[in-house]
Design an enzyme around this catalytic site. Structure first.
Site, PDB file in Angstrom:
ATOM      1  N   ASP A 351       0.830  -1.213   0.000  1.00 29.80           N
ATOM      2  CA  ASP A 351       0.000   0.000   0.000  1.00 29.80           C
ATOM      3  C   ASP A 351       0.860   1.257   0.000  1.00 29.80           C
ATOM      4  OD1 ASP A 351      -2.534   0.898  -0.251  1.00 29.80           O
ATOM      5  OD2 ASP A 351      -3.070   0.771   1.867  1.00 29.80           O
ATOM      6  N   ASP A 412      -9.264  -2.327   2.684  1.00 30.85           N
ATOM      7  CA  ASP A 412      -9.095  -1.744   4.015  1.00 30.85           C
ATOM      8  C   ASP A 412     -10.131  -2.265   5.001  1.00 30.85           C
ATOM      9  OD1 ASP A 412      -6.955  -0.195   3.108  1.00 30.85           O
ATOM     10  OD2 ASP A 412      -8.306   1.340   2.356  1.00 30.85           O
TER      11      ASP A 412
END
Length: 523
Positions: A351, A412
């Site tokens: 990420d 997420d």
């Protein structure tokens, strides 16, 4: 196949466009006054725009979109003095266009683009000598402006400040935390059919379910394979977005229909009424489940048809997205804390790399994560269906510029949710009174709040896992150390191993209930 499909839908973190947005307020100078507002993109390091309409200057707009203003000969005979000039993008730099506009005494420059809008870039030291506003606008907006307002147009450029907070992120927050909590809790609940079984049947059912779940377990090797697929897919999407976006849409439509059916059927099966059924291929099938399957397929088909209608389809999109996340947390299982740590740390690095590091290598200096998430630069109007999105509740320039949603990536929710789900199942097997589950859920909520706070303060893209991973891992580790269960929490797995006490008790129970054979020779 399930791993590949999951990888396609777990690419994104929280993102927010980094462009510097402004507003072009245009009004007609003809008999019937009309006012329209359009999105513009500018570089505030060159020359910031006024923050309020009262401090902005009104210009007479002159349309020169028939030229690119790369040579002085492109200036019409009547001149462009004191005008807001609109020219086409291309063939020379923004600085060169601005230099010619300043040399002919123009007051501002708009560059119409037929492709994506990016902030004007160039040598700042050269632009300091120009001192006129330069901004990009969509060529489609110029055509719409002329059609609605006519040829006599006055325009004002300004950039109102963004609201410090949009309350839509609170809705996103509750959706994310609620999905993680519900999906993780569901993963630790026995199926209703096994609750009424005898101890022997329940034991056999549990052993059978363990064998069936083996394919859905993310071992450390599987985790590495999973992360590699995610990296390969986001790179492929970056280069072949126009084609692969439809592959992702197809996968999501099928996966969301299946997920919605699994979620709703778990509730329907608990209803003791309307159990009409029929036999097909020696299997008894309930009519209500067939109707439920048709209902879920219909909803997925409606989403496919109306997926680009932003006014209302976001509600159906979020429902399908939540169902996908819930089913994912129920189905995919982490065997031990070690696999959880490997998965979360690797995806955290992924990420951060694709948000903060990739702008150093891309031609337009935009992160691959944001490029893939928004589809910018691809020329496609399609968006990846891998986010929870809620319309912004506070009108702002971001709403005008086509960023009307607060979003959160499925990744997420699912990636930290797999850890929370493991905590829930660990609590169930060890009779831990949901200690790990509750504390890890709270840690996820704290990490999500921290993500939004930093997003509001920094006003730039934030990889949510940067805050969610430390919060959840630190909380689980401290809890295991405090309870002196770190070793079993790290290596123990109710899906791969069983403690000696549990194994002995299960064998004893099976022996006690095993019927004695009437034939002595079989003893």
């Amino acid at each position: 196949m399930a791993t590949v499909a999951a990888s396609l839908l777990l690419l994104l973190g929280v993102f927010q466009a980094e462009a510097q947005e402004g507003i072009l307020r245009a009004s007609s100078n003809e008999t019937s006054p009309k006012i329209r507002e359009y999105c513009i993109i500018f570089n505030e390091q060159w020359m910031p725009l006024p923050s309020t309409l009262t401090n902005a200057t009104n210009y007479q707009l002159q349309d020169l979109t028939s030229t690119e203003l790369c040579n002085s000969s492109d200036v019409p005979a009547e001149g462009i003095k004191d005008k807001l000039v609109v020219v086409m993008r291309g063939n020379c730099t923004f600085i060169e266009k601005a230099r010619i506009a300043v040399g002919n005494h123009a007051k501002a420059l708009l560059i119409a683009s037929t492709s994506g809008l990016i902030p004007p870039k160039g040598n700042t030291s050269e632009y300091e000598q120009l001192q006129i506003p330069v901004a990009l606008i969509s060529y489609a907006d110029i055509l719409s402006m002329k059609k609605v307002l006519g040829n006599q147009i006055s325009a004002t450029l300004y950039s109102p400040p963004m609201p410090s907070m949009d309350y839509s992120i609170l809705i996103v927050f509750f959706i994310a935390v609620g999905t993680v909590a519900l999906g993780s809790y569901w993963s630790g609940i026995e199926e209703p059919e096994s609750e009424s079984l005898s101890p022997e049947s329940r034991s056999k059912t549990r052993r059978g379910s363990k064998n069936e779940d083996t394919a859905n377990i993310l071992t450390p090797v599987t985790v590495l394979f999973f992360v590699i697929i995610v990296i390969v897919m986001i790179v492929l999407l970056y280069f072949f977005y126009k084609w692969l976006v439809y592959v992702v849409i197809a996968i999501f439509s099928v996966a969301s229909a299946i997920s919605l059916y699994n979620c709703l059927s778990a509730l329907v099966r608990r209803i003791p009424y309307c159990k009409c059924s029929f036999i097909c291929s020696s299997r008894r099938i309930e009519v209500r489940l067939v109707m439920l399957a048709l209902f879920c397929i219909t909803l997925a088909a409606v989403w496919v048809v109306f997926r680009n209608n932003d006014r209302w389809i976001w509600i159906l999109h979020d429902c399908l997205g939540v169902a996908f996340c819930l089913n994912f947390l129920k189905t995919l299982k982490m065997p031990h804390y070690k696999s959880c740590v490997i998965l979360l740390v690797l995806l955290l690095i992924y990420d951060v790399f694709f948000v903060f590091i990739t702008p150093l290598f891309t031609p337009n200096h935009e992160s691959i994560m944001v490029e893939v998430a928004t589809g910018s630069g691809s020329g496609s109007s399609e968006k990846l269906p891998v986010v929870i999105r809620v319309p912004r509740l506070v009108p702002s320039v971001a709403t005008l510029c086509g960023i009307p949603f607060s979003v959160l990536g499925f990744g997420d929710i699912i990636v930290p949710g797999l850890l929370v789900a493991y905590c829930r199942r660990f609590d169930v097997e060890t009779n831990g009174y949901n200690i790990y589950f509750i504390l890890c859920t709270i840690a996820y909520a704290v990490g999500m709040m921290l993500t939004f706070v930093v997003l509001i303060v920094m006003k730039m893209a934030q990889p949510a896992l940067l805050y969610l991973v430390p919060c959840t891992l630190i909380t689980c580790t401290i809890t295991a150390i405090t309870r002196k269960e770190l070793r079993i929490f790290w290596t123990g797995s109710v899906y791969e191993m069983m403690t000696p006490v549990d194994a002995a008790s299960e064998e004893t129970t099976a022996a006690l209930i095993e019927p004695v054979s009437e034939n002595p020779s079989e003893i």
